[in-house]
Design an enzyme around this catalytic site. Structure first.
Site, PDB file in Angstrom:
ATOM      1  N   GLY A   1     125.309  15.822  11.678  1.00 27.59           N
ATOM      2  CA  GLY A   1     124.106  16.352  11.040  1.00 27.59           C
ATOM      3  C   GLY A   1     123.270  15.224  10.472  1.00 27.59           C
TER       4      GLY A   1
ATOM      5  N   GLY B   1     122.420  13.410   4.923  1.00 28.94           N
ATOM      6  CA  GLY B   1     123.356  12.978   5.948  1.00 28.94           C
ATOM      7  C   GLY B   1     122.947  11.661   6.582  1.00 28.94           C
TER       8      GLY B   1
ATOM      9  N   ALA C   1     118.016  11.768  -1.945  1.00 30.14           N
ATOM     10  CA  ALA C   1     118.419  10.877  -0.859  1.00 30.14           C
ATOM     11  C   ALA C   1     117.547   9.629  -0.765  1.00 30.14           C
ATOM     12  CB  ALA C   1     118.406  11.646   0.467  1.00 30.14           C
TER      13      ALA C   1
ATOM     14  N   LYS D   1     123.140  25.582  -8.422  1.00 34.33           N
ATOM     15  CA  LYS D   1     121.924  25.016  -9.016  1.00 34.33           C
ATOM     16  C   LYS D   1     120.721  25.166  -8.089  1.00 34.33           C
ATOM     17  CE  LYS D   1     122.216  21.155  -6.406  1.00 34.33           C
ATOM     18  NZ  LYS D   1     121.196  20.578  -5.499  1.00 34.33           N
TER      19      LYS D   1
ATOM     20  N   GLN E   1     118.576  25.295   1.080  1.00 33.68           N
ATOM     21  CA  GLN E   1     119.878  25.929   0.900  1.00 33.68           C
ATOM     22  C   GLN E   1     119.888  27.012  -0.163  1.00 33.68           C
ATOM     23  OE1 GLN E   1     122.859  23.695   3.362  1.00 33.68           O
ATOM     24  NE2 GLN E   1     122.375  25.733   2.767  1.00 33.68           N
TER      25      GLN E   1
END
Length: 465
Positions: free
Chosen positions: A50, A55, A237, A287, A377
């Site tokens: 992924g 990732g 990230a 969260k 998500q």
């Protein structure tokens, strides 16, 4: 320098002393190779599965740290082939390349610059896996990475992997690892799997419970939970790759979590370890639920600090209540959960998604996989937590009505987000109506219920009572 394959040879510590970082990385890889029983001449094979923002950054950090040790470690990343880069993104990518002298020189040196010129002019179509080889993640165009070894055939990527990094969204984890399991049937030794996914599913039969990505991987592959770990933390990230100081926590069995914490640790990225895998993993998904609502409140109130603080008080009290349902020792989660929530509210994609929904710049019909951002998500997590907490078998005593109700009745923000995002009964403005409802209980009451009543349900995380 970010965006190059060169490894910095020396670092200066707080006392001004110089030490060779290459030696430190080589010592760490030698220790992990020893623990994994690797023979001389047989490289440690690390594969990212992924290639979203986190990732890709994770694989790039490993490549930057260990990529020069080619005889001892190999790092590659798998992503699906065929995803094209649209013209607008290609134009923006060209601007990013030309704004970074180091990246520009690298592409010219690799004879790769011309294809980006052609894509900018509309004379060529780029693919996501193609640009990833040059260090560009489709979900994070503004942050060039180091070049990566990219494999588009899943079997080729994973069949002999020693360490697999799950960088997939939770919604894709099960299906991909079911496919991977077919390629591991002949394996003698099981790989070690580190999951970065923050998302959950609800399973209602035979008992209501949360299913996490590490559990999905365990079910799909048969790899023991001892060999499956979760890594998470309050991380953005792009900022981590740009060497902003960050912490993360790797959770799982002691056999692997401590050696891997040392292996993954870098001067700007400190990795701690913890044995409570599933609970930390679930909190990573929780969260995201409330981050979407925070984004909505920010947009609808023109970034009112007062309104955002009211929302924060209510959402954290709901999160505390939910952690007491799920964990026997929820106090241990308070720091990590609040830190992860804080960074997600500040700059995470779930908060961004809520903001843009409320502004009308995104619509629910667009789905929860958004161009340039990847999978949101929090949407699937809203559904999972609502479905779990609306089960009457989990009932708790209502503080005012003196009757037992499903836990979701004490989580009005979660209920409202479900009605906005999942069944689409309410518009985004309903989040403000929920906050302004004069019948809403003081957040303190919800916390008191959690702390003074026996609300813990061990089976919600698959634990034995």
């Amino acid at each position: 320098m970010v965006g190059t394959t060169e490894v910095t040879n020396h670092n200066e510590d707080s006392n001004g002393a110089i030490h060779n970082s290459n030696d430190v990385f080589e010592e760490k890889v030698d220790e992990l190779r020893r623990l994994m029983g690797k023979a001389e001449g047989d490289p440690l094979r690390i594969v990212g599965v992924g290639a979203g923002a986190w990732g890709s950054v994770f694989a790039a950090m490993l490549q930057d740290g260990y990529g020069h040790l080619r005889e001892k470690v190999q790092i590659r990343i798998w992503r699906r082939a065929g995803r094209t880069v649209d013209r607008a993104t290609a134009e923006h990518l060209f601007e990013v390349i030309n704004s970074r002298e180091d990246v520009l020189r690298r592409l010219i040196r690799r004879c790769a610059y011309l294809k980006y010129v052609e894509a900018r002019l509309g004379d060529r179509t780029l693919n996501a896996d193609e640009i990833l080889k040059d260090g560009f993640c489709l979900n994070m165009i503004d942050t060039p990475l180091c070049p990566l070894k990219v494999v588009t055939n899943l079997q080729e990527a994973v069949w002999d992997a020693d360490i697999v990094i799950n960088g997939l969204p939770s919604t894709e984890t099960r299906a991909v690892f079911e496919e991977i399991s077919r390629y591991w049937k002949e394996r003698i030794t099981a790989p070690v799997i580190i999951s970065l996914a923050k998302g959950v599913e609800a399973e209602l039969e035979p008992e209501p419970r949360i299913v996490t990505p590490t559990q999905m991987i365990n079910r799909a592959t048969g790899v023991s939970m001892e060999n499956i770990l979760y890594l998470g933390g309050p991380n953005i990230a792009a900022e981590i790759y740009n060497k902003e100081y960050a912490n993360a926590r790797i959770c799982g069995a002691a056999k692997w979590r401590r050696p891997l914490a040392m292996f993954l640790r870098q001067p700007h990225f400190i990795v701690w370890d913890n044995g409570d895998l599933v609970t930390h993993e679930v909190m990573g998904g929780l969260k995201n639920v409330y981050a979407i609502g925070a984004g909505m409140v920010a947009a609808l109130t023109n970034e009112s600090a007062t309104s955002k603080s009211v929302y924060f008080a209510h959402c954290t009290s709901e999160m505390i209540f939910i952690t007491h349902l799920l964990s026997e020792e929820p106090e241990r989660l308070a720091g990590p959960l609040l830190a992860d929530t804080y960074v997600t509210l500040l700059k995470g994609r779930n908060s961004w998604y809520g903001q843009n929904l409320a502004k009308g710049e995104l619509s629910l019909e667009m789905g929860d996989s958004i161009k340039g951002k990847g999978m949101i998500q929090g949407v699937s997590a809203v559904k999972a937590f609502y479905e779990l907490l609306c089960q009457s078998s989990l009932s708790v005593l209502h503080p005012e009505e003196n009757k037992h109700v499903a836990p979701v009745e004490l989580c009005p923000i979660l209920k409202t987000l479900y009605k906005i995002l999942i069944i689409r009964e309410f518009p985004c403005q309903a989040i403000l109506q929920a906050l302004r409802d004069e019948t809403m209980n003081d957040p303190r009451d919800r916390i008191e219920i959690a702390q003074t009543h026996a609300v813990y349900r061990p089976y919600l995380l698959g634990q034995q009572p």
